[in-house]
Enzyme design. Structure first.
Site, PDB file in Angstrom:
ATOM      1  N   TYR A 117       0.380  -1.321  -0.209  1.00 54.71           N
ATOM      2  CA  TYR A 117      -0.184  -0.014   0.133  1.00 54.71           C
ATOM      3  C   TYR A 117       0.997   1.625  -0.313  1.00 54.71           C
ATOM      4  O   TYR A 117       1.636   1.396   0.430  1.00 54.71           O
ATOM      5  CB  TYR A 117      -0.674   0.062   1.258  1.00 54.71           C
ATOM      6  CG  TYR A 117      -1.778   1.398   1.542  1.00 54.71           C
ATOM      7  CD1 TYR A 117      -3.205   1.311   0.299  1.00 54.71           C
ATOM      8  CD2 TYR A 117      -2.144   2.110   2.572  1.00 54.71           C
ATOM      9  CE1 TYR A 117      -3.454   2.692   0.138  1.00 54.71           C
ATOM     10  CE2 TYR A 117      -2.395   3.679   2.104  1.00 54.71           C
ATOM     11  CZ  TYR A 117      -3.686   2.989   1.572  1.00 54.71           C
ATOM     12  OH  TYR A 117      -4.217   4.347   1.661  1.00 54.71           O
ATOM     13  N   ASP A 210       9.328   2.569   0.081  1.00 54.97           N
ATOM     14  CA  ASP A 210       8.046   3.696   0.546  1.00 54.97           C
ATOM     15  C   ASP A 210       8.082   2.887   1.692  1.00 54.97           C
ATOM     16  O   ASP A 210       7.990   1.371   2.890  1.00 54.97           O
ATOM     17  CB  ASP A 210       6.850   2.860   0.128  1.00 54.97           C
ATOM     18  CG  ASP A 210       5.465   3.249   0.813  1.00 54.97           C
ATOM     19  OD1 ASP A 210       5.770   3.961   2.318  1.00 54.97           O
ATOM     20  OD2 ASP A 210       4.536   3.856   0.525  1.00 54.97           O
ATOM     21  N   LYS A 238       3.869   8.730   8.335  1.00 59.30           N
ATOM     22  CA  LYS A 238       3.862   8.054   9.998  1.00 59.30           C
ATOM     23  C   LYS A 238       4.757   8.223  11.197  1.00 59.30           C
ATOM     24  O   LYS A 238       4.235  10.183  11.439  1.00 59.30           O
ATOM     25  CB  LYS A 238       3.794   6.559   9.674  1.00 59.30           C
ATOM     26  CG  LYS A 238       2.252   6.516   8.891  1.00 59.30           C
ATOM     27  CD  LYS A 238       2.268   5.389   8.913  1.00 59.30           C
ATOM     28  CE  LYS A 238       0.464   5.224   8.383  1.00 59.30           C
ATOM     29  NZ  LYS A 238       0.547   4.849   6.968  1.00 59.30           N
TER      30      LYS A 238
END
Ligand code: PLP
Length: 397
Positions: A117, A210, A238
């Protein structure tokens, strides 16, 4: 919560490792906002930094020392990061990194992995993990055929499929989560990341890591530092924002200087580098010293061991896959290597387990396709309460 057949929790407040819902129920929180809260909810250092920043104004649309300092913390820690561009979300950072890769290579196609994702970037929603896997959405409506045609999806840990995809078409970028955590935690097989580095370079494609989840979590420098594999571009988020909206993409100056205004690859954002988010990120990264990682590693290990032992004692087929700051309890007797393996888990048993845990005041990620997020706020007592609840939940199964 749809996936486990329950109503969502509506949160009243968070305190350290715990959440209190609007009905006054208290939970040990293993979701932690899906990753940003490595220091726990409402950490005093973060609250003080944000409060102090807010009193000086919430946004200026002009550079601040905060974003330079945070970028400095990033370049010190992340081997591939020489120059950093802030965005407000991981989605934006991924979208912008792909734009830069396409501009730098003059190519359109992107290779991604099934179950990975990268935010809700149109072209990357094919066979994506996280919420799409949880809700069984193979490809989102609203994505144009042209965008989908530029995305090649291959299974994780499958060298032949990667090599074939890179041979089939000129590829701008090979993008991966170096420790995929959005199909549950599914680490690369030994040597797989070096293999990706090698074949991407051979094919003239950029390698993009990522590390939105893994950055500053599994180690100070993400996965790339301990793995010794340096991607061309890195996506962060995050933990970087410490619970406020901040993300970034980073790479060598030679590439990053192609981004406007130094270059002509356009990208902007009204609230990018927001001073409150920079303050929260700085306060968070400054807590992450070697002792913090040691503690996080120990908590993660104790939780993984406890859950694994509880499942085994109850005769429930389960496999715990874990690393510092991340773990997934797969309802599968075999280790999970890719998205198909994650999909083959007993999702009904997982759902029943999650409901039973929530009934006992423990909040695990309510999806088989997500990771648990241990934090520095989790104490031995939280782990013990969780393992105890898991024993009861497994017995109920
Ligand atoms: C969460 C996540 C994103 C998207 O970040 P947002 O801030 O939610 O847009 C991208 N990549 C990975 C690996 C993620 O886990």
């Amino acid at each position: 919560m749809n996936a486990i057949g329950r109503e969502p929790i509506f949160v009243e407040r968070g305190e350290g490792a715990e959440l209190v819902d609007v009905d006054g129920n208290r939970y040990v929180d293993w979701v932690m906002s899906w990753g940003p809260l490595i220091a726990g909810h409402a950490h005093p250092d973060v609250i003080a930094a944000v409060t102090e920043a807010a009193a000086r104004g919430t946004s200026y649309g002009a550079p601040t020392p905060g974003e330079v300092e945070l970028a400095g913390e990033v370049t010190r820690r992340v081997p591939s990061a020489e120059m950093v561009r802030m965005t407000s979300s991981g989605t934006e950072a991924a979208m912008s990194a792909l734009r830069l890769a396409r501009a730098a290579t003059g190519r359109d196609a992107v290779v991604k992995f099934a179950g990975a994702y990268h935010g809700h970037v149109d072209g990357l929603l094919a066979e994506a993990g996280s919420g799409l896997a949880t809700q069984g959405i193979p490809a989102s409506p609203g994505v144009t055929a042209a965008q989908a045609a530029d995305t090649i999806v291959v299974p994780w840990n499958d060298r032949d499929a990667v090599a074939a995809a890179l041979r089939a078409r000129p590829v701008a970028a090979l993008i991966c989560e170096p420790f995929p955590a959005n199909m549950g935690l599914v680490k690369p097989e030994p040597g797989f990341l070096s293999f990706l580095r090698e074949v991407a370079s051979e094919a003239g494609a950029l390698l993009i890591f990522d590390e939105v989840i893994t950055g500053f979590r599994v180690s100070p420098g993400g996965v790339q530092q301990p793995a010794g594999v340096t991607p061309d571009l890195t996506i962060l988020g995050k933990v970087l924002g410490g619970g406020l909206p901040a993300a970034a993409y980073a790479g060598p100056a030679e590439l990053m200087e192609q981004v406007a205004p130094a270059g002509d690859v356009y990208q902007a954002g009204t609230l990018s580098g927001n001073p409150l988010a920079m303050a929260a990120g700085l306060a968070t990264l400054r807590m992450l010293d070697p002792a913090a990682y040691e503690r996080l590693g120990r908590t993660s290990e104790q939780l993984a061991e406890g859950l694994g032992r509880a499942a085994a004692d109850a005769g429930v087929p389960a496999t715990v896959q874990s690393t510092t700051g991340l773990l997934t309890l797969f309802f599968s007797s075999d280790p999970v290597h890719d998205l198909d393996g994650a999909k083959a888990c007993d999702l009904d048993a997982h759902a029943a387990f999650c409901r039973a845990m929530l009934d006992r005041g423990v909040y695990p990620p309510p999806s088989q396709f997500e990771a648990w997020f241990p934090s520095l706020a989790h104490e031995d007592a939280h782990v013990e309460r969780t393992v105890e609840a898991a024993r009861e939940a497994f017995a109920e199964l």
